[in-house]
Design an enzyme around this catalytic site. Sequence first.
Site, mmCIF file in Angstrom:
data_model
loop_
_atom_site.group_PDB
_atom_site.id
_atom_site.type_symbol
_atom_site.label_atom_id
_atom_site.label_comp_id
_atom_site.label_asym_id
_atom_site.label_seq_id
_atom_site.Cartn_x
_atom_site.Cartn_y
_atom_site.Cartn_z
ATOM 1 N N LYS A 73 47.576 47.913 41.249
ATOM 2 C CA LYS A 73 47.876 47.652 39.842
ATOM 3 C C LYS A 73 49.386 47.495 39.681
ATOM 4 O O LYS A 73 50.148 48.309 40.204
ATOM 5 C CB LYS A 73 47.359 48.783 38.960
ATOM 6 C CG LYS A 73 45.848 48.794 38.788
ATOM 7 C CD LYS A 73 45.421 49.898 37.836
ATOM 8 C CE LYS A 73 43.956 49.714 37.430
ATOM 9 N NZ LYS A 73 43.050 49.641 38.575
ATOM 10 N N ASP A 107 45.526 43.519 40.751
ATOM 11 C CA ASP A 107 44.748 43.656 39.521
ATOM 12 C C ASP A 107 45.544 43.120 38.335
ATOM 13 O O ASP A 107 46.776 43.114 38.338
ATOM 14 C CB ASP A 107 44.406 45.123 39.267
ATOM 15 C CG ASP A 107 43.307 45.637 40.190
ATOM 16 O OD1 ASP A 107 42.623 44.806 40.809
ATOM 17 O OD2 ASP A 107 43.140 46.865 40.289
ATOM 18 N N ARG A 158 39.904 36.174 41.098
ATOM 19 C CA ARG A 158 38.735 36.901 40.588
ATOM 20 C C ARG A 158 38.661 36.710 39.078
ATOM 21 O O ARG A 158 39.630 36.969 38.363
ATOM 22 C CB ARG A 158 38.860 38.393 40.909
ATOM 23 C CG ARG A 158 37.750 39.258 40.310
ATOM 24 C CD ARG A 158 38.189 40.722 40.198
ATOM 25 N NE ARG A 158 38.575 41.271 41.468
ATOM 26 C CZ ARG A 158 39.559 42.170 41.617
ATOM 27 N NH1 ARG A 158 40.259 42.584 40.579
ATOM 28 N NH2 ARG A 158 39.842 42.638 42.817
ATOM 29 N N GLY A 162 37.065 41.026 31.110
ATOM 30 C CA GLY A 162 38.224 41.671 30.503
ATOM 31 C C GLY A 162 37.865 43.039 29.958
ATOM 32 O O GLY A 162 37.014 43.152 29.073
ATOM 33 N N ALA A 163 38.523 44.075 30.488
ATOM 34 C CA ALA A 163 38.182 45.447 30.112
ATOM 35 C C ALA A 163 39.144 46.040 29.094
ATOM 36 O O ALA A 163 38.909 47.126 28.582
ATOM 37 C CB ALA A 163 38.154 46.333 31.359
ATOM 38 N N GLU A 263 31.460 53.493 29.385
ATOM 39 C CA GLU A 263 31.449 52.062 29.112
ATOM 40 C C GLU A 263 30.052 51.441 29.170
ATOM 41 O O GLU A 263 29.829 50.355 28.638
ATOM 42 C CB GLU A 263 32.376 51.332 30.090
ATOM 43 C CG GLU A 263 31.852 51.268 31.512
ATOM 44 C CD GLU A 263 32.843 50.625 32.463
ATOM 45 O OE1 GLU A 263 33.925 50.236 31.994
ATOM 46 O OE2 GLU A 263 32.542 50.533 33.661
#
Length: 278
Positions: A73, A107, A158, A162-163, A263
Amino acid sequence: MIPPIASRFVAGETAPEALEHAREANERGLGVILNLLGEHYHERGPADEDAATYCELIDDIADAGLRACVSVKPSQLGLDVGEDVFRENLASVVERADEHDEFVWIDMEDHTTTDATLDAFEHHARETGGSVGICVQANLRRTREDLERLADLPGKVRLVKGAYDPPAEVAYREKSRVNREYRDLLAFMFREFDDGVAVGSHDPGMIDLAADLHGEYGTPYEVQMLMGVREDAQVDLADDCEVWQYAPYGSKWLSYFYRRVLERKENLTFALRAVVSG
């Protein structure tokens, strides 16, 4: 020690535990993308430490001959400290991976970091000839233009839905619109990309669409899913296409576990059942 209720979603607290998980997943036909949990560091020390840990992990993956790679990240490698810190730490990780002919995924975090992340990916994609990958999010309005930029670069991309929760001026908020964007963007990628498409989705409809697009265009692709989510389906799917499991590990597992449980309804059901039966 990670309790059994959380171990479904987290591959241990230490690198040896994560590597053992990767070995077991390999035996089931799955590749593994290992991510050391940690993000949004505001001091350089922890960012440098995690970069060094990733370099050691890459050494271990290569030595063990595992079908595995790492995913980092930007904020974990120091982007919140400064873009120069992020670039320096990312360079050390990518260079170590390149020495071993291993792969590094970058990421994508919230929309404010998109430009810095894409710029770093483009640099390393050209430098390594494609030993890096990037994640893009279908809910962002800018993603079609970003994919047009990425189409001619080496490396993998990838696509996820979308989180994060970006504002409406930069993102689509309706689930139906995000799904439509995902389908349209996936079709664009299969038409225009040469180095392969990574389908980051647990949605059977999107996975079926990818198989149809592969049949139409012949573009190589892989499916990527999270550890602990539809694992039986991951193994079954690996009989027909390349499947990679995103597996986090590390001491910062608690907040990640809560996100996974909350989630999805089935994850919450699993957690409640484990509490009752335990």
